[in-house]
Write an enzyme that holds these catalytic residues in place. Structure first.
Site, PDB file in Angstrom:
ATOM      1  N   LEU A 103       0.754  -1.054  -0.239  1.00  0.00           N
ATOM      2  CA  LEU A 103       0.183  -0.351   0.288  1.00  0.00           C
ATOM      3  C   LEU A 103       0.511   1.424  -0.293  1.00  0.00           C
ATOM      4  O   LEU A 103       1.612   1.313   0.782  1.00  0.00           O
ATOM      5  CB  LEU A 103      -0.563  -0.008   1.563  1.00  0.00           C
ATOM      6  CG  LEU A 103      -1.595   1.224   1.727  1.00  0.00           C
ATOM      7  CD1 LEU A 103      -3.062   1.601   0.543  1.00  0.00           C
ATOM      8  CD2 LEU A 103      -2.370   0.797   3.058  1.00  0.00           C
ATOM      9  N   SER A 104       0.688   2.794  -0.485  1.00  0.00           N
ATOM     10  CA  SER A 104       1.172   3.442  -0.847  1.00  0.00           C
ATOM     11  C   SER A 104       2.776   3.146  -1.186  1.00  0.00           C
ATOM     12  O   SER A 104       2.821   3.088  -1.761  1.00  0.00           O
ATOM     13  CB  SER A 104       0.569   3.951   0.156  1.00  0.00           C
ATOM     14  OG  SER A 104       1.055   5.227   0.090  1.00  0.00           O
ATOM     15  N   ALA A 105       3.736   3.947  -0.452  1.00  0.00           N
ATOM     16  CA  ALA A 105       4.970   3.713  -0.176  1.00  0.00           C
ATOM     17  C   ALA A 105       5.212   2.464  -0.827  1.00  0.00           C
ATOM     18  O   ALA A 105       6.365   1.581  -0.896  1.00  0.00           O
ATOM     19  CB  ALA A 105       5.675   3.794   1.122  1.00  0.00           C
TER      20      ALA A 105
END
Length: 517
Positions: A189-191
């Site tokens: 998720l995300s980074a």
């Protein structure tokens, strides 16, 4: 980030204008977005932590809210040199057989491995479909907001930093749980999604598939200063230019490539929706297919699925566009088979992305990554000398070639149902498996493992300080520095405070073997 307008039936629709929220909610969302956007620009390097040698149990962790797990969640240590200074956690269902798949799940900024274990829904499907899950964890020692360093070429490239640490975790999990190295997947998720994309590019031979949730294209940024541009602006690269970023990550690799799922909310203002379009362009180009969807369908939670088939009509890339979803992982708490997870910070109640990703990977027993050819039977391994092992197995109908693995690492791709592995060490045991490969380059199931020991005596290892290594004639010193005899490998200062292990591989020839003997 300016949203790249969608064009044609294969592209996700442009994000609708969101209804203005109440003032308190707006402030909270702006603060959260600012935290995650700033995270990429606040990395601080930390020295790698030394690993210990055995798995240890973590403190008791609350169960995910949708289904109580029937296995064990614990920290695992001693998984390698750990150049990325990460921690390894793993969930293993009770009674998991050997040969099961393995999923690596990377948390987002300001999250932990425990958060992802509790809320992402992956534990539910580990129990249901029978696979282990590794949850890597970074910390404020690496990045002030505990983000994975998807934007730092010294940490997210093949053989370096956090990327290398994650691959060490995969090897440890395969050793501990007997995981099928042909069916290893990574999601984030995300980074964590940006790091997952980098890992797919860096180690395509390790991962059969991946999923990038609200994340970034592989190697979009290579410096901290370029990170925010990737998050919130169109990079204006062609599909071929995006694909080249993947191909440059492991020069000379010719496939097969991982199958990739992309998840993105249309109202995400932290990692803008253009990143999903760029990810689609990147991975369809790597696969050599166009950017027009082979099929489109509607899913729950306002989600549209776009599928891009390979040359054989099997899904290679899937893009899931979730209408109105902001920045986070799509979950949908509940008891249904297609429901999962728990809502919380960056866990958004829309659709169970973990369920659809698991099915796309074929973890439910179907789908594109289910082995197409059966495992070769009758594998035998016989020592053919001090430096070689001869392998034979029964031919598989439909096989265009075979993939030979030594201790879990691919070493050859012979066409015939036999192979002689050379260049080995004397008196050493090696484990082998073999898989059949079809004409499309898709590997089938792995054979049962066999072991053979080369003839002769095993190389000797010597652990001592640099002063005594030189005194014993296993190393030399020049200008106050120490070098291994024969190989010339540097060992550091010539003193009694620096210790190394040297392995003798020939007359008057020694190589560094720290942690290998």
């Amino acid at each position: 980030m300016a949203v790249l307008p969608a064009t044609g039936p294969s592209s996700p629709s442009t994000a609708p204008r969101a209804t203005p929220p109440r003032r308190g909610r707006r402030s909270a969302r702006r603060a959260a977005a600012a935290v995650l956007a700033a995270a990429a620009l606040t990395a601080t390097a930390a020295p790698a932590a030394a690993g210990s040698t055995a798995p240890v149990a973590a403190a008791a962790v609350a169960a995910p809210t949708d289904d109580a797990p029937n296995g064990t969640f614990q920290q695992v240590t001693g998984f390698g040199s750990n150049p990325g200074n990460l921690a390894m956690y793993a969930y293993v269902p009770a009674g998991l057989p050997t040969g099961a798949p393995l999923v690596v799940a990377l948390h987002g900024c300001v999250q932990t491995a425990t958060d992802y274990y509790r809320d992402s829904g992956w534990t539910k499907f580990a129990d249901l479909y029978r696979f282990a899950v590794v949850f890597p964890q970074t910390s404020a020692a690496n990045n002030s907001l505990s983000c994975f360093s998807w934007f730092d070429a010294s940490k997210d490239s093949r053989g370096t930093g956090e990327a290398a640490s994650v691959v060490e975790m995969v090897a440890k999990a395969e050793s501990l749980y007997g995981s099928d190295s042909h069916r290893v997947f990574v999601t984030g998720l995300s980074a964590g999604g940006g790091m997952a994309a980098d890992l797919l590019a860096d180690y395509p031979e390790v991962f059969a598939g991946g999923a990038i949730d609200s994340g970034l294209p592989a190697h979009c940024a290579t410096t901290q200063s370029a990170a925010s541009g990737c998050q919130n602006s169109d990079q204006r690269l062609t599909p071929a230019q995006w694909g080249d970023k993947v191909r440059r990550a492991y020069p000379g690799y010719a496939g097969p490539w991982p199958r990739v799922a992309i998840w993105q909310g249309t109202a995400d203002t932290t990692v803008w929706p253009v990143n999903a379009t760029e990810l689609r362009d990147q991975w369809t180009d790597v696969w050599g297919v166009g950017q027009s969807a082979s099929a489109t369908r509607s899913l729950p939670g306002g989600t549209t699925e776009y599928v891009y088939d390979d040359a054989n009509g099997r899904p290679a890339v899937a893009l899931y566009s979730v209408a109105g979803m902001r920045h986070g992982l799509a979950v949908n708490p509940g008891p249904g088979t297609d429901q999962c997870g728990a809502t919380g910070s960056y866990f958004l109640d829309t659709i169970c992305s973990s369920y659809h990703t698991a099915r796309f990977w074929g973890l439910d027993g179907g789908g594109p990554t289910t082995p197409a050819l059966p495992a070769p039977a009758g594998l035998t391994a016989t020592a053919a000398g001090p430096d070689s092992v001869a392998l034979t197995w029964q031919a598989v109908t439909g096989a265009a070639s075979y993939a030979v693995y030594r201790d879990g690492v691919g070493v050859a791709a012979p066409v015939a149902a036999s192979y002689t592995d050379t260049g080995l060490s004397a008196g050493t045991s090696y484990g082998y498996t073999v898989a059949a490969v079809d004409a499309a380059g898709v590997e089938g199931a792995r054979s049962a493992a066999v072991t053979a020991r080369t003839t002769g005596s095993a190389p000797q290892c010597f652990t001592d300080d640099n002063y005594d290594q030189v005194k014993a004639g296993r190393a030399t010193q020049r200008a106050g520095l120490t070098y291994a005899l024969g190989s010339g490998q540097g060992m550091g200062l010539w003193n009694a405070f620096t210790t190394h292990t040297l392995k003798q591989t020939g007359p008057d020839y020694f190589v560094l073997a720290d942690g290998q003997c």
